[in-house]
Motif scaffolding. Sequence first.
Motif, PDB file in Angstrom:
ATOM      1  N   THR A  32       1.079  -1.355   0.177  1.00  9.10           N
ATOM      2  CA  THR A  32      -0.124  -0.054   0.006  1.00  9.10           C
ATOM      3  C   THR A  32       1.171   1.496  -0.123  1.00  9.10           C
ATOM      4  O   THR A  32       1.876   1.449   0.976  1.00  9.10           O
ATOM      5  N   ASN A  34       0.037   7.630  -0.312  1.00 10.41           N
ATOM      6  CA  ASN A  34      -1.637   8.280  -0.557  1.00 10.41           C
ATOM      7  C   ASN A  34      -2.609   7.234  -0.894  1.00 10.41           C
ATOM      8  O   ASN A  34      -3.251   7.040  -1.098  1.00 10.41           O
ATOM      9  N   SER A  45      -2.976   4.205  -2.321  1.00 14.78           N
ATOM     10  CA  SER A  45      -3.528   3.293  -3.505  1.00 14.78           C
ATOM     11  C   SER A  45      -2.666   1.919  -3.408  1.00 14.78           C
ATOM     12  O   SER A  45      -2.083   2.022  -1.959  1.00 14.78           O
ATOM     13  N   TYR A  91      -0.914  -1.873  -4.862  1.00 17.33           N
ATOM     14  CA  TYR A  91       0.322  -2.763  -6.363  1.00 17.33           C
ATOM     15  C   TYR A  91       1.517  -3.480  -5.151  1.00 17.33           C
ATOM     16  O   TYR A  91       0.697  -3.349  -4.063  1.00 17.33           O
ATOM     17  N   MET A 151      -0.718   1.724 -10.237  1.00 19.51           N
ATOM     18  CA  MET A 151      -1.851   1.696  -8.182  1.00 19.51           C
ATOM     19  C   MET A 151      -2.370   1.143  -8.620  1.00 19.51           C
ATOM     20  O   MET A 151      -3.315   1.460  -9.947  1.00 19.51           O
ATOM     21  N   TYR A 152      -3.618   1.350  -8.068  1.00 15.79           N
ATOM     22  CA  TYR A 152      -4.666   0.521  -8.141  1.00 15.79           C
ATOM     23  C   TYR A 152      -5.542   1.036  -7.035  1.00 15.79           C
ATOM     24  O   TYR A 152      -5.051   1.432  -5.474  1.00 15.79           O
ATOM     25  N   THR A 153      -7.131   0.949  -7.143  1.00  9.39           N
ATOM     26  CA  THR A 153      -8.010   2.211  -5.898  1.00  9.39           C
ATOM     27  C   THR A 153      -7.887   0.944  -4.919  1.00  9.39           C
ATOM     28  O   THR A 153      -8.241   1.299  -4.473  1.00  9.39           O
ATOM     29  N   THR A 154      -8.118   0.104  -5.201  1.00 12.22           N
ATOM     30  CA  THR A 154      -8.418  -1.241  -4.513  1.00 12.22           C
ATOM     31  C   THR A 154      -7.514  -2.142  -4.163  1.00 12.22           C
ATOM     32  O   THR A 154      -7.114  -2.500  -5.473  1.00 12.22           O
ATOM     33  N   ARG A 207      -6.109  -4.980  -7.005  1.00 16.21           N
ATOM     34  CA  ARG A 207      -3.782  -5.512  -7.195  1.00 16.21           C
ATOM     35  C   ARG A 207      -4.129  -6.491  -7.074  1.00 16.21           C
ATOM     36  O   ARG A 207      -3.731  -7.163  -8.378  1.00 16.21           O
TER      37      ARG A 207
END
Length: 109
Positions: free
Chosen positions: A59, A62, A64, A66, A82-85, A89
């Motif tokens: 994590t 910020n 995000s 990954y 980078m993924y939002t959840t 990921r």
Amino acid sequence: MSGDYILKRSGEQFMFNLRAGNYQVILTSQRYASKASAQQGIESVRKNSPADERYNRLTAKNGSFYFTLSAANGEIIGNSEMYTTATARDNGIDSVKANGPTAVVKDET
């Protein structure tokens, strides 16, 4: 549709991206001093991508999500976007596991 490796130059160095069948980049390599080293990196992804223990789920500061893929010696082979959840990921990891071992190499050097 299966994925592919895009082998290319980055300035004086070489790198590759692993793309899923939908052409989305799912793993970006480190930079290599030679084309031969980058090709060895691709072979390392082929070998290590099926093994779940080679993935570091991380994590960013910020928030995000990954991941990194490492070789058996612990050296990082590549990084994800980078993924939002965390679920997104983990889906990215599943895609690298599915595409990494058999993706063809497209040499754009």
